[in-house]
Design an enzyme around this catalytic site. Structure first.
Site, PDB file in Angstrom:
ATOM      1  N   HIS A  17       0.847  -1.205   0.000  1.00 39.48           N
ATOM      2  CA  HIS A  17       0.000   0.000   0.000  1.00 39.48           C
ATOM      3  C   HIS A  17       0.880   1.251   0.000  1.00 39.48           C
ATOM      4  O   HIS A  17       0.620   2.206  -0.720  1.00 39.48           O
ATOM      5  CB  HIS A  17      -0.880   0.061   1.258  1.00 39.48           C
ATOM      6  CG  HIS A  17      -1.933  -0.997   1.356  1.00 39.48           C
ATOM      7  ND1 HIS A  17      -2.090  -1.784   2.474  1.00 39.48           N
ATOM      8  CD2 HIS A  17      -2.912  -1.388   0.501  1.00 39.48           C
ATOM      9  CE1 HIS A  17      -3.102  -2.614   2.311  1.00 39.48           C
ATOM     10  NE2 HIS A  17      -3.630  -2.406   1.121  1.00 39.48           N
ATOM     11  N   LYS A  41     -17.631  -6.578   6.996  1.00 36.00           N
ATOM     12  CA  LYS A  41     -16.482  -7.393   6.610  1.00 36.00           C
ATOM     13  C   LYS A  41     -15.720  -7.866   7.846  1.00 36.00           C
ATOM     14  O   LYS A  41     -15.651  -7.167   8.828  1.00 36.00           O
ATOM     15  CB  LYS A  41     -15.557  -6.581   5.693  1.00 36.00           C
ATOM     16  CG  LYS A  41     -14.745  -7.438   4.776  1.00 36.00           C
ATOM     17  CD  LYS A  41     -13.877  -6.581   3.883  1.00 36.00           C
ATOM     18  CE  LYS A  41     -12.769  -7.414   3.263  1.00 36.00           C
ATOM     19  NZ  LYS A  41     -11.794  -6.578   2.566  1.00 36.00           N
ATOM     20  N   ARG A  90      -2.278  -5.912  -8.547  1.00 36.06           N
ATOM     21  CA  ARG A  90      -1.242  -6.929  -8.391  1.00 36.06           C
ATOM     22  C   ARG A  90      -1.329  -7.898  -9.567  1.00 36.06           C
ATOM     23  O   ARG A  90      -1.061  -7.547 -10.676  1.00 36.06           O
ATOM     24  CB  ARG A  90      -1.394  -7.649  -7.044  1.00 36.06           C
ATOM     25  CG  ARG A  90      -0.883  -6.825  -5.884  1.00 36.06           C
ATOM     26  CD  ARG A  90      -1.480  -7.204  -4.575  1.00 36.06           C
ATOM     27  NE  ARG A  90      -2.907  -6.947  -4.552  1.00 36.06           N
ATOM     28  CZ  ARG A  90      -3.681  -7.039  -3.487  1.00 36.06           C
ATOM     29  NH1 ARG A  90      -3.178  -7.424  -2.364  1.00 36.06           N
ATOM     30  NH2 ARG A  90      -4.962  -6.748  -3.567  1.00 36.06           N
ATOM     31  N   SER A 128      -2.942  -7.794   2.625  1.00 34.85           N
ATOM     32  CA  SER A 128      -3.173  -7.747   4.073  1.00 34.85           C
ATOM     33  C   SER A 128      -3.675  -9.103   4.560  1.00 34.85           C
ATOM     34  O   SER A 128      -3.277  -9.574   5.629  1.00 34.85           O
ATOM     35  CB  SER A 128      -4.208  -6.672   4.407  1.00 34.85           C
ATOM     36  OG  SER A 128      -3.752  -5.426   3.992  1.00 34.85           O
TER      37      SER A 128
HETATM   38  P1  ADP Z   1      -6.028  -5.879   0.363  1.00 32.69           P
HETATM   39  O1  ADP Z   1      -6.754  -6.507   1.516  1.00 32.69           O
HETATM   40  O2  ADP Z   1      -6.251  -6.594  -0.942  1.00 32.69           O
HETATM   41  O3  ADP Z   1      -4.583  -5.611   0.647  1.00 32.69           O
HETATM   42  P2  ADP Z   1      -7.254  -3.144   0.406  1.00 32.69           P
HETATM   43  O4  ADP Z   1      -8.720  -3.043   0.321  1.00 32.69           O
HETATM   44  O5  ADP Z   1      -6.649  -2.650   1.655  1.00 32.69           O
HETATM   45  O6  ADP Z   1      -6.792  -4.593   0.092  1.00 32.69           O
HETATM   46  O7  ADP Z   1      -6.548  -2.476  -0.858  1.00 32.69           O
HETATM   47  C1  ADP Z   1      -6.675  -1.171  -1.292  1.00 32.69           C
HETATM   48  C2  ADP Z   1      -6.041  -1.050  -2.656  1.00 32.69           C
HETATM   49  O8  ADP Z   1      -4.637  -1.359  -2.570  1.00 32.69           O
HETATM   50  C3  ADP Z   1      -6.577  -1.970  -3.736  1.00 32.69           C
HETATM   51  O9  ADP Z   1      -6.583  -1.269  -4.968  1.00 32.69           O
HETATM   52  C4  ADP Z   1      -5.563  -3.089  -3.790  1.00 32.69           C
HETATM   53  O10 ADP Z   1      -5.538  -3.746  -5.046  1.00 32.69           O
HETATM   54  C5  ADP Z   1      -4.285  -2.307  -3.554  1.00 32.69           C
HETATM   55  N1  ADP Z   1      -3.182  -3.123  -3.058  1.00 32.69           N
HETATM   56  C6  ADP Z   1      -3.157  -3.894  -1.946  1.00 32.69           C
HETATM   57  N2  ADP Z   1      -1.954  -4.499  -1.797  1.00 32.69           N
HETATM   58  C7  ADP Z   1      -1.188  -4.111  -2.861  1.00 32.69           C
HETATM   59  C8  ADP Z   1       0.150  -4.418  -3.321  1.00 32.69           C
HETATM   60  N3  ADP Z   1       0.929  -5.268  -2.652  1.00 32.69           N
HETATM   61  N4  ADP Z   1       0.585  -3.820  -4.460  1.00 32.69           N
HETATM   62  C9  ADP Z   1      -0.232  -2.987  -5.140  1.00 32.69           C
HETATM   63  N5  ADP Z   1      -1.499  -2.663  -4.790  1.00 32.69           N
HETATM   64  C10 ADP Z   1      -1.979  -3.212  -3.666  1.00 32.69           C
END
Ligand code: ADP
Length: 162
Positions: A17, A41, A90, A128
């Site tokens: 992130h 969730k 990703r 996450s």
């Molecule tokens: P997650 O639980 O999939 O990590 P979030 O809802 O917190 O998801 O993600 C917010 C945004 O960050 C989404 O667009 C998700 O695709 C993106 N994201 C999460 N992890 C990564 C990563 N490792 N690289 C790039 N983008 C990411």
């Protein structure tokens, strides 16, 4: 002035992130990290904990703000005056969901533009949810999370820090 939002659950915020946050904030005047208060969730951290962990992680980034929101993300974008929504991609499995959501968001808010960033190579398998699973089983999270987040995660699962 162009304001962008980067919305998600951030349960908790990871280096994947943060990589997107750094790259996006270099392109826009202001980047608002919107943390979704999603009551239905199954989340590990409370909304206050997720906001606190994210705020600490971006404390040295003057263009980045962290706020919580509930309801539609496009409404949140409107409220904060954002013209752009940032997402991170990703692997290809992210694409389908993002594409579907993008089509719906375009219908709901035609003026809001979507900007997607491809993940950096070292973060492509970082999510996450996977990190929570590894932490629960006592795995080492170094280089995947900021130190204070790794600490908070090991404390939640009462596992030993590596
Ligand atoms: P997650 O639980 O999939 O990590 P979030 O809802 O917190 O998801 O993600 C917010 C945004 O960050 C989404 O667009 C998700 O695709 C993106 N994201 C999460 N992890 C990564 C990563 N490792 N690289 C790039 N983008 C990411």
């Amino acid at each position: 002035m162009i304001t962008a939002i980067y919305a998600g659950s951030f349960d908790p915020i990871t280096n994947g992130h943060l990589d997107i946050i750094k790259r996006a904030s270099s392109l826009f005047d202001e980047l608002i990290v919107g943390i979704y208060d999603r009551p239905r969730k199954n989340l590990l951290f409370t909304i206050d904990e997720r906001v606190k962990l994210a705020k600490e992680a971006v404390k040295d980034m003057p263009k980045v703000k962290v706020v919580s929101y509930s309801g539609l993300t496009v409404e949140f974008a409107k409220e904060v005056g954002a013209k752009v929504m940032v997402r991170g991609l990703r692997m290809s499995s992210d694409f389908e969901g993002e594409f579907e959501m993008a089509m719906m968001n375009k219908k709901l808010a035609p003026d809001l533009e979507l900007v997607c960033f491809m993940t950096s190579l070292q973060y492509q398998f970082l999510s996450s949810s996977l990190l929570k699973e590894v932490a629960q089983l006592g795995g080492c999270l170094e280089e995947m999370l900021p130190g204070h987040v790794a600490k908070a995660l090991t404390a939640k699962y009462a596992s030993k820090p590596c």
